[in-house]
Design a protein around this motif. Structure first.
Motif, short mmCIF file in Angstrom:
data_model
loop_
_atom_site.label_atom_id
_atom_site.label_comp_id
_atom_site.label_asym_id
_atom_site.label_seq_id
_atom_site.Cartn_x
_atom_site.Cartn_y
_atom_site.Cartn_z
N LEU A 238 58.23 64.18 60.14
CA LEU A 238 58.60 63.27 60.41
C LEU A 238 59.11 61.94 59.61
O LEU A 238 58.31 62.64 58.63
N SER A 239 59.34 61.48 59.75
CA SER A 239 60.08 59.91 58.38
C SER A 239 59.02 59.20 58.56
O SER A 239 58.51 58.75 59.66
N ARG A 240 58.12 59.05 57.60
CA ARG A 240 57.99 57.49 57.26
C ARG A 240 58.76 56.32 57.58
O ARG A 240 58.31 56.13 58.62
N ASP A 241 60.11 56.50 56.77
CA ASP A 241 60.68 55.20 57.47
C ASP A 241 60.84 54.95 58.80
O ASP A 241 60.42 53.44 59.22
N GLN A 242 60.92 56.42 59.47
CA GLN A 242 61.11 55.65 60.54
C GLN A 242 59.58 55.16 61.36
O GLN A 242 59.91 55.24 62.41
N LEU A 243 58.50 56.18 61.66
CA LEU A 243 57.19 55.76 61.67
C LEU A 243 56.91 53.93 61.91
O LEU A 243 56.44 53.83 62.66
N MET A 244 57.29 53.32 60.12
CA MET A 244 57.33 51.67 59.83
C MET A 244 57.95 51.34 60.81
O MET A 244 58.05 49.99 60.88
N HIS A 245 59.08 52.07 60.64
CA HIS A 245 60.49 51.18 61.23
C HIS A 245 59.95 50.39 63.45
O HIS A 245 61.26 50.45 63.98
#
Length: 461
Positions: A238-245
């Motif tokens: 998973l991508s941290r950026d995708q999770l936070m967005h």
């Protein structure tokens, strides 16, 4: 040496099937306990009265064919123990104990509590059977202190419901790995499944990992455990950026724990999500936001059911005026507050909230009145679950029907049941027992996102 366990009433109310927990040993139920169960079974508090009736039925199932002398001597408790050694159950007529016996005697008159009469049974057995192990089992802390202060050698809490020795070890739904996760991995097999990147690694690198757990390091890696076999762990990269967005009903995560909860609650193969954490961490808001999204946008469910247990002071909400939803309003005001947060920026917030309540078919229920019902095509939120016993939570979760999802919310720091601690809460039991179930997800949402004052109060007051 024979082991004799004298049970207090609260043990049988906490776990109506506690008689099966003492293996090959002897269980003693004082007559006072039967009297208390008899009084409790007719109470207006539906949860407690139901458990009292189940406990009485469990006792009757063992003793119903036995003679009076056999009941006093001890009747075998049926079990499936492989060694064939079953325990026995006996009723002790504690009204026959008098102060002229050799044992120390606590006043057992009507002016004193029934606790004294139950303690007297254990004291009497300890004095008359000095070669045996006599133990009083009770969940009442003050009763344990009284018993020890009276000279009773062995006094214990009921421990069968403990799945942990320290609440610090309860599963959080994620594991933080210091440094760079991939620096410790010797070999990895990477593949694609549609838009997902999958990694298969040796389970020895993360031996305690369980399905639907998150792994994150100090760099940018976040992995979601998709499956666990004897030797292999499969991770979704998973991508941290995708999770936070991520966005759910206009809501976005403010920290990584919330982001992981967002991801977890949206997984279609997960039928139950357990969100724990302190007040103000966003548990209720996340659960409500996804419920509205799943019902109104995805058309996945037909209704949103919000339920919690009413406090003892409101044993029977039937005496309150109005519909069930109106009766439950004082205890479910938190959900109205969260609806206001989700729609506070609308041109007409009140109209938006009433529209959403109607279109999403939001129903407020008391857990006291959910027995015997089944909920199909429903999104169910159980609030304040930390005050429920294992038995109560099990009876609720077994009500979940087809094409339904249940979200269980709780804060172990806010238990208001005098017989339940964080270690014995049904919420703790549910987390530990379901963490290896492929269709359950767990997340401890740790950040306080209400205000700096709320964060200060949670940490310092």
């Amino acid at each position: 040496m024979e082991k004799l366990f004298v049970l207090d009433t609260n043990v049988l109310l906490h776990d109506p099937m506690a008689l099966n927990a003492f293996h090959e040993h002897r269980v003693i139920i004082p007559m006072t306990v039967l009297e208390e169960l008899d009084a409790i079974k007719d109470r207006r508090d539906k949860d407690v009265s139901r458990e009292a009736r189940i406990a009485i039925q469990a006792i009757d199932k063992i003793l119903f064919n036995a003679s009076p002398s056999a009941i006093q001597a001890g009747v075998e408790i049926p079990s499936s123990r492989p060694d064939g050694r079953n325990g026995t159950l006996a009723i002790f007529a504690d009204q026959l104990i008098s102060h002229d016996s050799d044992a120390p005697y606590l006043d057992g008159s009507v002016h004193q509590t029934n606790d004294n009469r139950i303690i007297n049974v254990a004291m009497h057995l300890q004095a008359t059977r000095p070669d045996d192990y006599v133990c009083l089992v009770t969940k009442d802390i003050n009763m344990r202190l009284k018993a020890k202060g009276s000279g009773l050698t062995n006094v214990e809490d009921y421990r069968r419901d403990r799945v942990l020795e320290d609440i610090e070890y309860m599963a959080k739904g994620y594991e933080h790995i210091e440094g760079d996760f991939w620096q410790r991995i010797e070999s990895v097999e990477t593949s694609r499944d549609g838009a997902l990147t999958l990694h298969q690694i040796d389970r020895a690198h993360v031996p305690h990992a369980h399905v639907n757990q998150f792994l994150l390091d100090d760099k940018d890696f976040v992995g979601h455990v998709r499956s666990v076999s004897e030797n292999i762990i499969e991770l979704v990269d998973l991508s941290r950026d995708q999770l936070m967005h991520q966005r759910i009903w206009g809501l976005k995560p403010r920290n990584m724990e919330q982001a992981m909860a967002f991801y977890l609650i949206q997984q279609q193969n997960i039928d139950m999500t357990v969100l724990t954490g302190p007040a103000g961490s966003g548990k209720t808001l996340i659960a409500l936001a996804y419920g509205l999204h799943a019902i109104l946008e995805e058309r996945r469910y037909d209704k949103l059911i919000v339920a919690r247990s009413t406090p003892p002071i409101a044993e029977d909400i039937g005496f309150l005026p109005g519909t069930e939803e109106e009766k439950m309003a004082p205890w479910l005001a938190a959900f109205d507050d969260n609806l206001e947060v989700l729609h506070g920026n609308d041109e007409s917030p009140f109209s938006s909230i009433e529209y959403v309540k109607d279109k999403a078919n939001i129903q407020f229920k008391s857990l006291n009145f959910m027995r015997g019902r089944s909920f199909n095509n429903a999104y169910i939120v159980i609030d304040e679950a930390q005050g429920l016993t294992q038995f109560q939570l099990k009876s609720i979760i077994t009500r979940v029907g087809g094409n339904s999802k249940i979200i269980v919310l709780g804060n172990l720091a806010q238990i208001d049941n005098k017989y339940i601690s964080p270690l014995t809460s049904g919420l703790t039991y549910l987390v530990e027992k379901s963490k290896h179930f492929a269709h359950a997800g767990i997340m401890h949402v740790n950040g306080i996102e209400r205000s700096r004052l709320a964060a200060f109060a949670e940490e310092n007051l």
